[in-house]
Write a protein that holds these residues in place. Structure first.
Motif, mmCIF file in Angstrom:
data_model
loop_
_atom_site.group_PDB
_atom_site.id
_atom_site.type_symbol
_atom_site.label_atom_id
_atom_site.label_comp_id
_atom_site.label_asym_id
_atom_site.label_seq_id
_atom_site.Cartn_x
_atom_site.Cartn_y
_atom_site.Cartn_z
ATOM 1 N N UNK A 51 3.129 -2.090 2.378
ATOM 2 C CA UNK A 51 2.799 -3.177 1.457
ATOM 3 C C UNK A 51 3.285 -4.558 1.893
ATOM 4 N N UNK A 52 3.983 -4.637 3.035
ATOM 5 C CA UNK A 52 4.472 -5.955 3.457
ATOM 6 C C UNK A 52 3.387 -6.719 4.221
ATOM 7 N N UNK A 180 -12.722 -18.995 5.050
ATOM 8 C CA UNK A 180 -11.274 -18.717 5.139
ATOM 9 C C UNK A 180 -10.729 -18.365 3.755
ATOM 10 N N UNK A 181 -11.191 -19.080 2.715
ATOM 11 C CA UNK A 181 -10.747 -18.806 1.338
ATOM 12 C C UNK A 181 -11.158 -17.384 0.920
ATOM 13 N N UNK A 182 -12.416 -17.054 1.268
ATOM 14 C CA UNK A 182 -12.946 -15.732 0.918
ATOM 15 C C UNK A 182 -12.117 -14.630 1.593
ATOM 16 N N UNK A 183 -11.750 -14.870 2.858
ATOM 17 C CA UNK A 183 -10.952 -13.889 3.605
ATOM 18 C C UNK A 183 -9.557 -13.778 3.002
ATOM 19 N N UNK A 184 -8.966 -14.935 2.655
ATOM 20 C CA UNK A 184 -7.617 -14.910 2.079
ATOM 21 C C UNK A 184 -7.624 -14.152 0.750
ATOM 22 N N UNK A 189 -6.295 -9.093 -2.054
ATOM 23 C CA UNK A 189 -6.702 -7.832 -2.709
ATOM 24 C C UNK A 189 -6.082 -6.627 -1.969
ATOM 25 N N UNK A 190 -6.106 -6.704 -0.633
ATOM 26 C CA UNK A 190 -5.512 -5.636 0.193
ATOM 27 C C UNK A 190 -4.016 -5.538 -0.082
ATOM 28 N N UNK A 191 -3.410 -6.700 -0.188
ATOM 29 C CA UNK A 191 -1.970 -6.767 -0.421
ATOM 30 C C UNK A 191 -1.622 -6.098 -1.756
ATOM 31 N N UNK A 192 -2.422 -6.428 -2.762
ATOM 32 C CA UNK A 192 -2.194 -5.840 -4.093
ATOM 33 C C UNK A 192 -2.321 -4.324 -4.058
ATOM 34 N N UNK A 210 1.333 -16.721 1.884
ATOM 35 C CA UNK A 210 0.723 -15.399 1.972
ATOM 36 C C UNK A 210 1.656 -14.302 2.487
ATOM 37 N N UNK A 211 2.627 -14.675 3.332
ATOM 38 C CA UNK A 211 3.426 -13.628 3.999
ATOM 39 C C UNK A 211 4.785 -13.401 3.328
#
Ligand SMILES: Nc1ncnc2c1ncn2[C@@H]1O[C@H](COP(=O)(O)OP(=O)(O)OP(=O)(O)O)[C@@H](O)[C@H]1O
Length: 304
Positions: A51-52, A180-184, A189-192, A210-211
């Motif tokens: 999850x990191x 770039x916004x769409x990717x972020x 979502x992946x992070x969640x 982000x990190x």
């Protein structure tokens, strides 16, 4: 938290052949010559937990892409070990895309390579096309794409194959700001969902927002690994110092640092334990390469 990625004393070296003939000689020789090599990654170790989101920063040529390729298993370490608990997927400009195939064909191929069933591929293809948003170019060979288009398609495919470990190597830097916004958003979502993400970027802002943690690569070495705020601040202080140097001073600094990455290829072998001869596997490989030549020579001599 579970350890997702463990990098243990990893080195990646590239042999530097002065001439093509040296490369051919090395392929057939039983005893390895002592050639010059470049340590693109030098004794790097770190652990990343489930999850990191890990940022990777560093000057040009510091080893970020080499580290990304190692993490995504595109290349293997010269020495050391990388343990991954899950399937990685690399998103880099045009990574893994076949230039001669169309966008649609690449979607099928990459999804198949990630083990998606035919039905699943049919199901996700419209969504990939929509995400990539490159219009009729989806029917064109990838060699006709701009770097932004390649990056869009690569990103769209990778996120739809649902990897456990996502490695994004500056793919966003070539897209426009909307993409770039769409990717972020997708990465968020992946992070969640608890996925592990590595993110190479030159943007300090993206690192901070982000990190969770940041790796600072510096001339092949891991200079810092810690909280995003702490490492980004240190890196910014370094770049501010570096940018104040004159062109000559910058050149001198780089020359000195790069010299520290040059070794003779026996260096790693000495680190390992003075293993100077080729392994039996390598020897068999050399023999197999020569075999067709030997057979055809014998056939010619026998007049067959
Ligand atoms: N196949 C190779 N053969 C020889 N040297 C290589 C090879 N691949 C990378 N290198 C060298 O390794 C070093 C690290 O390269 P890498 O692409 O990992 O850096 P980077 O930090 O991603 O750079 P950038 O920010 O410019 O993309 C560079 O000096 C590069 O020239």
């Amino acid at each position: 938290m579970k350890v997702k990625v463990e990098v243990k004393n990893v080195y990646k070296s590239f042999e530097l052949h002065a001439q093509q003939s040296e490369k051919i000689f090395d392929l057939f020789s039983i005893k390895k010559k002592n050639r010059k090599e470049f340590l693109a990654v030098k004794d790097v170790s770190f652990k990343v937990y489930e999850g990191e989101t890990i940022g990777i920063v560093g000057l040009n040529g510091s080893g970020k892409s080499t580290l990304s390729n190692l993490l995504s298993q595109v290349i293997q370490p010269t020495q050391g070990e990388i343990e991954l608990k899950g399937v990685p997927s690399l998103i880099a400009i045009s990574a893994g895309l076949n230039n001669n195939l169309t966008g649609l064909e690449n979607i099928k191929l990459k999804c198949m390579m990630h083990g998606l069933s035919k039905r699943k591929i049919e199901e996700v293809t419209p969504s990939i096309i929509e995400f990539a948003d490159i219009g009729d170019y989806i029917e064109q060979p990838v060699k006709n794409y701009s770097s932004g288009m390649k990056s869009r398609l690569g990103f769209a495919i990778s996120v739809h194959t649902d990897p456990d470990i996502l490695i994004i190597d500056e793919a966003l830097s070539v897209g426009d700001s909307t993409f770039a916004r769409k990717c972020l958003d997708k990465m968020e979502e992946f992070k969640q969902r608890g996925k592990t993400i590595f993110f190479v970027s030159h943007s300090a802002g993206q690192m901070r927002t982000f990190c969770d943690k940041v790796i600072w690569m510096h001339y092949g070495e891991l200079k810092e690994f810690g909280s995003a705020e702490e490492v980004t601040t240190k890196y910014e202080e370094f770049t501010a110092w570096f940018n104040k140097l004159s062109i000559g001073q910058k050149k001198e600094h780089k020359k000195k640092m790069l010299a520290g990455q040059m070794r003779f290829n026996h260096y790693l072998e000495q680190v390992k334990s003075e293993k100077k001869h080729r392994s039996p596997v390598e020897l068999i490989k050399s023999v197999l390469v020569l075999l067709p030549l030997v057979i055809s020579t014998v056939l010619v001599l026998l007049g067959i």
